[in-house]
Every structure is written in structure tokens, then in C-alpha cells.
Design a protein around this motif. Structure first.
Motif, PDB file in Angstrom:
ATOM      1  N   ALA A  27      35.683  26.628  58.973  1.00 11.35           N
ATOM      2  CA  ALA A  27      36.555  27.633  59.581  1.00 11.35           C
ATOM      3  C   ALA A  27      37.876  27.686  58.824  1.00 11.35           C
ATOM      4  N   ALA A  28      38.424  28.890  58.666  1.00  8.74           N
ATOM      5  CA  ALA A  28      39.678  29.050  57.919  1.00  8.74           C
ATOM      6  C   ALA A  28      40.435  30.252  58.442  1.00  8.74           C
ATOM      7  N   ASP A  29      41.742  30.270  58.155  1.00  9.11           N
ATOM      8  CA  ASP A  29      42.566  31.439  58.474  1.00  9.11           C
ATOM      9  C   ASP A  29      42.696  32.354  57.265  1.00  9.11           C
ATOM     10  N   VAL A  30      42.643  31.725  56.092  1.00  8.62           N
ATOM     11  CA  VAL A  30      42.794  32.446  54.823  1.00  8.62           C
ATOM     12  C   VAL A  30      41.686  31.989  53.886  1.00  8.62           C
ATOM     13  N   VAL A  31      41.078  32.933  53.166  1.00 13.59           N
ATOM     14  CA  VAL A  31      40.043  32.597  52.187  1.00 13.59           C
ATOM     15  C   VAL A  31      40.442  33.171  50.832  1.00 13.59           C
ATOM     16  N   LEU A  32      40.382  32.330  49.785  1.00 11.68           N
ATOM     17  CA  LEU A  32      40.592  32.815  48.415  1.00 11.68           C
ATOM     18  C   LEU A  32      39.272  32.759  47.672  1.00 11.68           C
ATOM     19  N   VAL A  33      38.864  33.905  47.123  1.00 10.46           N
ATOM     20  CA  VAL A  33      37.669  33.947  46.285  1.00 10.46           C
ATOM     21  C   VAL A  33      38.124  33.838  44.833  1.00 10.46           C
ATOM     22  N   SER A  34      37.795  32.714  44.177  1.00  7.95           N
ATOM     23  CA  SER A  34      38.197  32.528  42.771  1.00  7.95           C
ATOM     24  C   SER A  34      36.975  32.047  41.994  1.00  7.95           C
ATOM     25  N   VAL A  35      36.098  33.011  41.682  1.00  6.14           N
ATOM     26  CA  VAL A  35      34.809  32.673  41.065  1.00  6.14           C
ATOM     27  C   VAL A  35      34.663  33.297  39.679  1.00  6.14           C
ATOM     28  N   GLY A  36      35.807  33.457  38.988  1.00  4.67           N
ATOM     29  CA  GLY A  36      35.721  33.896  37.603  1.00  4.67           C
ATOM     30  C   GLY A  36      36.138  35.333  37.369  1.00  4.67           C
ATOM     31  N   LEU A  37      35.915  35.775  36.138  1.00  2.54           N
ATOM     32  CA  LEU A  37      36.432  37.050  35.663  1.00  2.54           C
ATOM     33  C   LEU A  37      35.302  37.926  35.146  1.00  2.54           C
ATOM     34  N   VAL A  38      35.406  39.219  35.415  1.00  2.00           N
ATOM     35  CA  VAL A  38      34.483  40.208  34.856  1.00  2.00           C
ATOM     36  C   VAL A  38      35.286  41.048  33.870  1.00  2.00           C
ATOM     37  N   THR A  39      34.811  41.168  32.632  1.00  2.82           N
ATOM     38  CA  THR A  39      35.594  41.911  31.634  1.00  2.82           C
ATOM     39  C   THR A  39      35.538  43.416  31.897  1.00  2.82           C
ATOM     40  N   ASN A  40      36.663  44.062  31.633  1.00  2.00           N
ATOM     41  CA  ASN A  40      36.736  45.528  31.752  1.00  2.00           C
ATOM     42  C   ASN A  40      36.306  46.154  30.420  1.00  2.00           C
ATOM     43  N   ASP A  41      34.997  46.076  30.132  1.00  2.00           N
ATOM     44  CA  ASP A  41      34.520  46.609  28.839  1.00  2.00           C
ATOM     45  C   ASP A  41      33.697  47.891  29.001  1.00  2.00           C
ATOM     46  N   GLU A  42      33.809  48.510  30.193  1.00  2.00           N
ATOM     47  CA  GLU A  42      32.998  49.705  30.454  1.00  2.00           C
ATOM     48  C   GLU A  42      33.311  50.851  29.492  1.00  2.00           C
ATOM     49  N   LEU A  43      34.620  51.085  29.231  1.00  2.06           N
ATOM     50  CA  LEU A  43      35.010  52.161  28.296  1.00  2.06           C
ATOM     51  C   LEU A  43      34.399  51.923  26.925  1.00  2.06           C
ATOM     52  N   ALA A  44      34.472  50.659  26.468  1.00  3.77           N
ATOM     53  CA  ALA A  44      33.951  50.310  25.144  1.00  3.77           C
ATOM     54  C   ALA A  44      32.439  50.514  25.082  1.00  3.77           C
ATOM     55  N   ARG A  45      31.741  50.090  26.143  1.00  2.39           N
ATOM     56  CA  ARG A  45      30.281  50.269  26.186  1.00  2.39           C
ATOM     57  C   ARG A  45      29.916  51.747  26.161  1.00  2.39           C
ATOM     58  N   ALA A  46      30.636  52.531  26.984  1.00  2.00           N
ATOM     59  CA  ALA A  46      30.352  53.971  27.059  1.00  2.00           C
ATOM     60  C   ALA A  46      30.582  54.640  25.710  1.00  2.00           C
ATOM     61  N   ALA A  47      31.514  54.070  24.915  1.00  2.00           N
ATOM     62  CA  ALA A  47      31.809  54.644  23.602  1.00  2.00           C
ATOM     63  C   ALA A  47      30.869  54.102  22.525  1.00  2.00           C
ATOM     64  N   GLY A  48      29.939  53.240  22.922  1.00  2.00           N
ATOM     65  CA  GLY A  48      28.944  52.722  21.969  1.00  2.00           C
ATOM     66  C   GLY A  48      29.426  51.574  21.107  1.00  2.00           C
ATOM     67  N   LEU A  49      30.521  50.901  21.510  1.00  2.00           N
ATOM     68  CA  LEU A  49      31.000  49.747  20.745  1.00  2.00           C
ATOM     69  C   LEU A  49      30.138  48.526  21.084  1.00  2.00           C
ATOM     70  N   ALA A  50      29.960  47.633  20.107  1.00  2.00           N
ATOM     71  CA  ALA A  50      29.188  46.419  20.355  1.00  2.00           C
ATOM     72  C   ALA A  50      29.915  45.560  21.387  1.00  2.00           C
ATOM     73  N   CYS A  51      29.167  45.169  22.434  1.00  2.00           N
ATOM     74  CA  CYS A  51      29.744  44.330  23.490  1.00  2.00           C
ATOM     75  C   CYS A  51      28.773  43.197  23.815  1.00  2.00           C
ATOM     76  N   ASP A  52      29.329  42.067  24.198  1.00  2.00           N
ATOM     77  CA  ASP A  52      28.500  40.920  24.570  1.00  2.00           C
ATOM     78  C   ASP A  52      29.283  40.083  25.581  1.00  2.00           C
ATOM     79  N   GLY A  53      29.288  40.550  26.839  1.00  2.00           N
ATOM     80  CA  GLY A  53      30.129  39.892  27.845  1.00  2.00           C
ATOM     81  C   GLY A  53      31.598  40.115  27.560  1.00  2.00           C
ATOM     82  N   GLY A  54      31.917  41.263  26.999  1.00  2.00           N
ATOM     83  CA  GLY A  54      33.257  41.590  26.512  1.00  2.00           C
ATOM     84  C   GLY A  54      33.098  42.376  25.224  1.00  2.00           C
ATOM     85  N   VAL A  55      34.201  42.848  24.647  1.00  2.00           N
ATOM     86  CA  VAL A  55      34.135  43.655  23.423  1.00  2.00           C
ATOM     87  C   VAL A  55      34.066  42.726  22.214  1.00  2.00           C
TER      88      VAL A  55
END
Length: 350
Positions: A177-205
């Protein structure tokens, strides 16, 4: 004033540099053929060189109740302000994820007088970045300050109890039981623009040591960039303050046509309770470990040897020794491990 102290540049600095600084404007697409970027508002912008510094976002938990009030993530200043307001003495904080952000928030919350529980799915803390002995040290540090740590425990769901508390159900069926919960389970890269533009990406640009993507006119830097680190011997992203700063500089230099070979020795630090832990290089399981000082104390250095040379070094409250360790790594000095371990031999002599 506290928030301003975190800004790298004041708005006046942008004016002095004659930068066209646009706030609250998103990019919707990169058109590599016409070399333009399309925006959420205003005309498209033409570019000769383009640098992607889109970073990442906090990874969300795909479980029931993840969006309940009282559940926080930490990535932006706004996130920090909201979380800070919720961390009130006497309340209970549940931290989901035993990585660096989770541990730092846990230590801050304990100092503020909250009851803190950490739940980590892996069998040890900071598994991705440190060897088991340092995970053990971090566990000891936190439990000695009254943090309850549950390892090898997944979260099935979060629910609101009639009392108003948040109740987390763990994979073994137990509840926290808690009053406050912090979710800290890592980072997702913002590489969607790069992927859409056809740049090589592998978990990031994907970039080379000039920070150049698969398009010679487009560069990337910071949390979003993936490159082959000679220090780690593998492709990786470097989620650190040092890299966000220095890779941005390197990408700008490369875009301006200067000679760039960006291969920083990874450097990372974390402040928890009264401990400043620093890491230089990337420890791997194949390294031979040499200990300098007492690993049961709050000040020691762990050296990671590879063929007679120091490949990485880390430790709590040992900034001076680690500065010399950094030089040994960068110079590739062949060194006697017996001397490294001997605290009576100053590292400056080596």
C-alpha cells in the motif's frame, strides 16, 4: 529560482547567439528529398544540416491502474515539481524500478521522512550498469537507511483502495500500500521522426563517431543516439548528463565540417543519501575486479582490468582516486593490480 538553476542557457543567451528559438513547436515530419522539416505550426523550415536531439520519454507501465492519480513518472521539470509536492513526510512512497532514478528518488524521499518501498523485477539493483558487488552495496546503502527493497518482484496491477491508498499487487500475489507511486522503469527513445524518414534506427537513431546518421546531412546526439563505443566494445546509448552535453557539441562541430571522432569515456554519477557514486568506463563481466579499500565501507574503488590495463573504475565517495583512475583508463597504462589494490600506494604515483 530553483527551477531556473537547472537551465543550461538563459533566454538572453539565445538572443545573443541570434538563434531562431521556437518554443512549443513540434516537428511532424522530415522530408529528406526537399531537405525540409514540417512543423505543427508555421511554414516548413529548410535545412542544409539537421541535428536530432529528441531524447527520450519515460517508459510507461502497461498494467491496470498505471494512470491512477498519485502515480508519477519523472522526466521533465513539471514531473519533478508535481512529484516533489506529493513527497510529504509521513506518507508512503512505492518506487517501481530499482535503477538510478528510482534509487535517487527513494533516497530523497527517505530524507524527507517518507516510508519507502522499492520493487524491482530483476534480482538486483541497477543490473544493466553495475556488477553484482555494487548492486549489493546499493542494496545495503538503502536498507541501512530504512528503505524496504523487494527484488525479483514484478507488478501485476495498481488499484485504489476504499481508504484512498494505492495498492500494488506484486507477481507473487502480495500487496504493497502507498500514497505515492513512482514508475521508473527506463527510457523509450523518441526516434519516431527518424524512422518515418527512413533513417537507420536500432533502439534509437544509429550514428557513427561523427554523430552522422545514415543520411550524411542529418546528425543525432544525446539520449536518442546509438553508436559503437570503443570503450564498451558494443553499440549503445549513453544516458548521461556528460553525453547529452558533449555529443551535442560533437554533432554541431561535425555539421560544420570539422574533424570529429566522438568516443567519450563514459562518465556517470549518482547522489544517494550521503554517498556520491561515480563510474568511469563500462564494466563488463569479463573484466578482472581489483578492489582498493574496504567494500563494506562507504568509500572504496573497484577497478576493472582487461589484459593488464584498467578498463573501468567505480566507487562511492572516492572522487579523487577516480580522477586518477580515469587517467589510467584513458592512457591505457599497463599496471600491476597489486599496486592498484594497495591503499598505501598513492594512485598519483601510478
Amino acid at each position: 529560482a530553483m527551477v531556473e538553476s537547472t537551465y543550461l542557457q538563459k533566454p538572453e543567451a539565445f538572443e545573443a547567439l541570434q538563434l531562431d528559438w521556437r518554443q512549443n513547436v513540434g516537428v511532424t515530419a522530415i522530408d529528406r528529398q526537399s531537405r525540409t522539416v514540417r512543423l505543427t505550426q508555421g511554414e516548413p523550415i529548410a535545412y542544409d544540416k539537421l541535428i536530432l536531439c529528441t531524447g527520450g520519454r519515460a517508459r510507461s507501465l502497461n498494467i491496470p491502474g498505471a494512470d491512477l492519480p498519485g502515480v508519477f513518472m519523472l522526466r521533465s521539470i513539471e514531473d519533478a515539481e508535481k512529484l516533489g509536492t506529493a513527497l510529504v513526510a509521513g506518507k508512503r512512497l512505492l518506487v517501481i524500478g530499482g535503477g538510478w532514478i528510482g534509487l535517487e528518488v527513494a533516497s530523497t524521499a527517505r530524507k524527507k521522512g517518507l516510508d519507502v518501498t522499492i520493487v524491482e523485477a530483476s534480482i538486483r539493483l541497477c543490473e544493466r550498469t553495475v556488477p553484482p558487488r555494487i548492486s549489493d552495496y546499493l542494496l545495503r546503502l538503502h536498507t541501512s537507511h530504512g528503505v524496504e527493497v523487494n527484488l525479483g518482484a514484478g507488478i501485476e496491477r495498481l488499484a485504489l483502495a476504499s481508504s484512498g491508498a494505492l495498492v500494488a499487487t506484486l507477481s507473487d500475489g502480495s500487496e504493497v500500500a502507498a500514497d505515492v507511486v513512482l514508475v521508473s522503469v527506463g527510457l523509450v527513445t523518441n526516434d519516431e521522426l527518424a524512422r518515418a524518414a527512413g533513417l537507420a534506427c536500432d533502439g534509437g537513431v544509429s550514428v557513427d563517431s561523427q554523430c552522422r546518421t545514415s543520411d550524411p546531412d542529418i546528425f543525432a546526439a544525446g539520449d536518442v543516439a546509438v553508436w559503437h563505443s570503443k570503450w564498451a566494445g558494443r553499440h549503445m546509448r549513453l544516458e548521461s548528463w556528460q553525453n547529452a552535453q558533449e555529443q551535442g557539441i560533437a554533432a554541431a562541430c561535425a555539421a560544420l565540417g570539422m574533424e570529429v571522432d566522438y568516443q567519450p569515456l563514459p562518465w556517470f554519477w549518482s547522489d544517494q543519501f550521503d554517498v556520491n557514486l561515480q563510474i568511469f568506463g563500462m564494466p563488463t563481466p569479463s573484466h578482472q575486479i581489483v578492489l582498493r579499500g574496504d567494500p563494506d565501507s562507504d568509500a572504496f574503488v573497484m577497478f576493472f582490468m582487461d589484459h593488464g590495463k584498467v578498463a573501468a573504475a567505480l566507487g562511492p565517495n572516492s572522487a579523487r582516486d577516480l580522477r586518477f583512475g580515469r587517467r589510467l583508463i584513458e592512457r591505457g597504462t599497463v599496471i600491476d593490480p597489486v599496486l592498484l589494490a594497495d591503499t598505501a600506494t598513492p594512485l598519483s604515483k601510478l
